[in-house]
Every structure is written in structure tokens, then in C-alpha cells.
Design a protein around this motif. Structure first.
Motif, short mmCIF file in Angstrom:
data_model
loop_
_atom_site.label_atom_id
_atom_site.label_comp_id
_atom_site.label_asym_id
_atom_site.label_seq_id
_atom_site.Cartn_x
_atom_site.Cartn_y
_atom_site.Cartn_z
N THR A 261 3.52 -4.17 -2.45
CA THR A 261 4.07 -3.41 -1.32
C THR A 261 3.16 -2.24 -0.97
O THR A 261 2.91 -1.96 0.21
CB THR A 261 5.47 -2.89 -1.66
OG1 THR A 261 6.30 -3.99 -2.07
CG2 THR A 261 6.11 -2.22 -0.46
N ILE A 262 2.64 -1.57 -1.99
CA ILE A 262 1.73 -0.45 -1.73
C ILE A 262 0.44 -0.94 -1.11
O ILE A 262 -0.13 -0.29 -0.22
CB ILE A 262 1.47 0.32 -3.04
CG1 ILE A 262 2.76 1.02 -3.50
CG2 ILE A 262 0.37 1.35 -2.85
CD1 ILE A 262 2.65 1.69 -4.84
N ARG A 263 -0.05 -2.10 -1.56
CA ARG A 263 -1.25 -2.68 -0.94
C ARG A 263 -1.01 -2.94 0.54
O ARG A 263 -1.89 -2.71 1.38
CB ARG A 263 -1.63 -3.97 -1.65
CG ARG A 263 -2.16 -3.78 -3.07
CD ARG A 263 -2.59 -5.13 -3.65
NE ARG A 263 -2.92 -5.04 -5.06
CZ ARG A 263 -4.12 -4.70 -5.55
NH1 ARG A 263 -5.09 -4.41 -4.68
NH2 ARG A 263 -4.36 -4.66 -6.85
N VAL B 137 1.03 -1.27 2.49
CA VAL B 137 1.01 0.03 3.17
C VAL B 137 -0.43 0.48 3.41
O VAL B 137 -0.78 0.97 4.50
CB VAL B 137 1.79 1.08 2.35
CG1 VAL B 137 1.64 2.47 2.97
CG2 VAL B 137 3.26 0.71 2.26
N PHE C 256 8.06 4.13 -5.13
CA PHE C 256 7.41 3.69 -3.88
C PHE C 256 7.52 4.75 -2.80
O PHE C 256 6.54 5.04 -2.10
CB PHE C 256 8.04 2.39 -3.39
CG PHE C 256 7.61 2.01 -2.00
CD1 PHE C 256 6.33 1.52 -1.76
CD2 PHE C 256 8.47 2.18 -0.92
CE1 PHE C 256 5.93 1.20 -0.47
CE2 PHE C 256 8.08 1.86 0.36
CZ PHE C 256 6.81 1.36 0.59
N ILE D 147 5.07 7.60 -3.50
CA ILE D 147 3.69 7.21 -3.19
C ILE D 147 3.51 7.04 -1.69
O ILE D 147 2.50 7.45 -1.11
CB ILE D 147 3.33 5.91 -3.93
CG1 ILE D 147 3.35 6.16 -5.44
CG2 ILE D 147 1.96 5.40 -3.50
CD1 ILE D 147 3.16 4.89 -6.26
N GLN D 148 4.52 6.46 -1.02
CA GLN D 148 4.46 6.26 0.43
C GLN D 148 4.34 7.61 1.14
O GLN D 148 3.54 7.76 2.09
CB GLN D 148 5.69 5.52 0.91
CG GLN D 148 5.68 5.20 2.40
CD GLN D 148 6.99 4.58 2.87
OE1 GLN D 148 8.07 4.97 2.41
NE2 GLN D 148 6.89 3.59 3.75
N LEU E 263 -6.17 4.89 -5.39
CA LEU E 263 -4.83 4.78 -5.96
C LEU E 263 -4.92 4.09 -7.32
O LEU E 263 -5.51 3.01 -7.44
CB LEU E 263 -3.91 3.98 -5.02
CG LEU E 263 -2.51 3.70 -5.53
CD1 LEU E 263 -1.73 4.99 -5.73
CD2 LEU E 263 -1.75 2.79 -4.57
N VAL F 133 -2.62 9.35 -6.66
CA VAL F 133 -3.09 9.17 -5.29
C VAL F 133 -4.10 10.27 -5.00
O VAL F 133 -3.75 11.45 -5.01
CB VAL F 133 -1.93 9.22 -4.28
CG1 VAL F 133 -2.46 9.04 -2.85
CG2 VAL F 133 -0.88 8.18 -4.59
#
Length: 377
Positions: free
Chosen positions: A253-255, A257, A289, A292-293, A310, A323
Motif C-alpha cells: 500500500t505504501i509503494r 502511495v 499507514f 507514514i501517509q 523509506l 521516512v
């Protein structure tokens, strides 16, 4: 609570503590003065006792001497034919002289005894004063410590409560802003596209019987518009709650974003995963998440960075994330008292997760956000 000024309360607390501290200092001065006076009186008592003992010894000596002189006078008086007039006169004068010295010695003894008794009473009173002053200093010290701890805790709790109220108000405003943003995005994006799709569908319906070739072209455009509307709808859904978080987990999911950020503003990213990647409890995944988002959103909006690094580290009892960007940075000291809702939200989430959040930044040297969240065994 609404009209309570924490600064006023803090001033009252500090004034109270300062007054008690001043009282403690004054009591300590009284204690020290009484102690010094007590030592002085104790020395005087010892000196007077010594002088009294000398006076008593002197009186005893004079009494013995007086008895001998009286016996001598009696002997001379009875045998006046045996002794000359000069001997009788000498014996009489010696007796008077000894009696006078004895009287003076007894008077000195009485004075010394009276001084000794007065000084002993004064010494006893000073001892009592010193003991009371010492006890009061100790009690005031205990009260001062209690006030410092408890009142400080009260002010801290009130500040925390007011901060929570402010944070709650910001949450409500943020929710309303978020709703307006989502409504605007839906209105300007999928809603407009769907309205246009309905119109183009009606056009196609009319062209089918009139111009089949043109109808096919319109259907191709219509299909592309449906795809655009679907993509915009999925983007809005992802911003609200990414489905990949439930399906694939935190890292994918972070990838996603980061890819979106790259598409929007050409900020490149490097992702490094340490340890064995694993699924976390739902509340931990969503909380981590969102933190980090928000850090990535701040990089995109404010940092003017070109690269994001990251790192996510999975360990048996803790998961951590770093981050880092190469942007313009900011002064953390001046920004600490005026945090944005995003930073406050990050800290609130990390508190709910029982973790730690550290933000390091310098102007011109980028920003580093370090997050640590404990995991259940």
C-alpha cells in the motif's frame, strides 16, 4: 474549564510555591538563629556552672576560715590576761575580715546560682524553639515538595485536557474539510463524468439508427470516459481507505502511495524492507499507514524534495519505519509550538498505538521521521 486560563493558574501555582519557599527560608533562618543562640547560651551555662562551683568551693573555704577565726577570737577573749591588747585587736579584725569575705562569697554564689537557673530555663526554651523550627522546616519542605509535584501535575492535566479539546475541535473541522474535499472531488470528477456519460449514451442511442459509424466512435469515447470515471472513483476510494491495505498489507500500500506521488510531482523514492515482512493487527496496520501517509503528504506538500527514502523494519516485538527526504527542511524548535493538524494527528495516533514518534529536521538538510510501534507477543 472554558474560561480557565492555564497561564493564570500556572502563575497562581508558582506564586503559591514561591510564598511557601520564602516561608521555608524564613523558618530556616529562625531555626539557624535559634540554634546559634542556643549554642551561645549552652556555653554560658557551662561557664556559669564552672564559676558557681568555684564560688561554692570558695564559700566552703571561707566558712572553715571563719570558724577558725572565731575560735581564735574566743580563745583570746577568754584569756585576755595572757594575750596583749594588740593580739586581741588583731584576732577581732581578722574575724571581721573573714566574715565580710564570707558574706561577699555567699552573695556571689547566690548571684551565680540565679544566673545559672535563668540560663538553664532559657536554654530549655531555646531547645524547644529549635526543635519546633526544625520540625516546621521539615513539614514545610514536605508540603512544598507535595505542592510542586501535585500542582504541577494539575497544571499539566489541565493543559493536556485543553490540548485534547483543541485537538477535538481540529478533528471536527478536519472532518468537515475532508467531507467538503471528497464532495468536491466527487462533484468535479466522477459525478461530472457520469453526467457526461449519460449525455453521450443518449447521443449514441440516437446515432445508432442514423449513423452507425459515428455511433461506434461515440461508444469508444464513452468507454474511455467510463474508464476515467472509474479511475477517479478508485483514487477517491483509495484516499478514504485503501483496499490494498486489507488485501495485501502495509508495504504494497505504501509503494502504491509513493507511485502516486511520483506521478503527481516527480518525487522519486527508494523503499527498503528489513526483517521478515508480515501482516500486522488491523489497528496497527491502519495506524502506522496513516502516520507514514501523513509524513509522505508533508514531503509532497512542503519539502520541495526530489527523493524520498523509506525503510520499514519488521522485528518480533516491534515494527519501525523511517521516512527521510532531501527537501528544504524546517526549524523544529520554532515549529513545536505551532504544529499542524497533520503532525498532531500523527502524535495522537502514535500515542494510541503506544509507540514513539521522532521528527528531526534542519533548514536546508531535509527531514527525518522515525516511528516505532510495539507489537503484541
Amino acid at each position: 474549564m472554558k474560561n480557565l486560563d492555564v497561564k493564570v493558574l500556572d502563575k497562581i501555582v508558582k506564586t503559591t510555591i514561591a510564598t511557601v519557599e520564602k516561608s521555608k527560608t524564613q523558618l530556616f533562618d529562625i531555626y539557624e538563629a535559634a540554634k546559634v543562640e542556643m549554642e551561645k547560651v549552652r556555653r554560658d551555662v557551662e561557664r556559669i556552672k564552672s564559676e558557681t562551683a568555684d564560688a561554692i568551693f570558695k564559700v566552703d573555704e571561707f566558712e572553715k576560715k571563719e570558724r577558725r577565726s572565731r575560735l581564735r577570737l574566743m580563745e583570746v577573749s577568754r584569756n585576755f590576761r595572757k594575750y596583749a591588747e594588740a593580739d586581741i585587736k588583731a584576732a577581732y579584725e581578722d574575724t571581721n575580715h573573714v566574715q565580710l569575705e564570707l558574706a561577699m562569697a555567699k552573695l556571689q554564689e547566690q548571684n551565680l546560682r540565679r544566673q545559672r537557673d535563668d540560663l538553664e530555663l532559657r536554654l530549655k526554651a531555646l531547645k524547644n524553639t529549635v526543635e519546633k523550627a526544625e520540625s516546621l522546616v521539615s513539614q514545610v519542605g514536605a508540603v512544598l515538595g507535595y505542592l510542586s509535584n501535585q500542582m504541577g501535575a494539575v497544571v499539566t492535566q489541565i493543559e493536556t485536557l485543553q490540548a485534547s479539546q483543541i485537538f477535538g475541535a481540529k478533528i471536527i473541522r478536519a472532518q468537515e474539510e475532508e467531507r467538503r474535499r471528497v464532495a468536491r472531488e466527487i462533484h468535479d470528477g466522477p459525478a461530472q463524468a457520469m453526467a457526461n456519460i449519460v449525455f453521450r449514451a443518449e447521443v449514441c442511442e440516437r446515432l445508432v439508427d442514423v449513423d452507425l459509424g459515428r455511433a461506434k466512435n461515440e461508444l469508444k469515447d464513452l468507454r474511455e470516459q467510463v474508464r476515467v470515471a472509474l479511475r477517479e472513483t478508485r483514487t477517491i476510494i483509495f484516499d478514504l481507505r485503501p483496499m490494498t491495505l486489507d488485501d495485501l498489507g502495509l508495504v504494497p500500500t505504501i509503494r502504491r502511495v509513493l507511485e502516486t506521488i511520483k506521478e503527481r510531482c516527480s518525487i522519486f523514492s527508494e523503499v527498503k524492507v528489513l526483517g521478515e515482512e508480515k501482516r500486522l493487527d488491523t489497528y496497527v496496520e491502519i495506524g502506522l499507514f496513516r502516520i507514514i501517509q501523513e509524513a509522505l503528504n508533508n514531503v509532497e506538500k512542503h519539502s520541495k524534495a526530489t527523493t524520498i527514502w523509506l525503510r520499514i523494519d519488521f522485528r518480533p516485538s516491534v515494527v519501525s519505519a523511517v521516512v527521510e527526504d532531501d527537501g528544504q527542511g524546517f526549524d523544529t524548535a520554532s515549529a513545536s509550538g505551532n504544529e499542524s493538524f497533520g503532525l498532531m494527528g500523527m502524535r495522537e495516533r502514535i500515542n494510541l498505538l503506544g509507540g514513539e514518534l521522532t521528527i528531526k529536521s534542519e533548514i536546508g538538510k531535509g527531514t527525518l521521521v522515525f516511528v516505532t510501534v510495539p507489537l503484541k507477543e
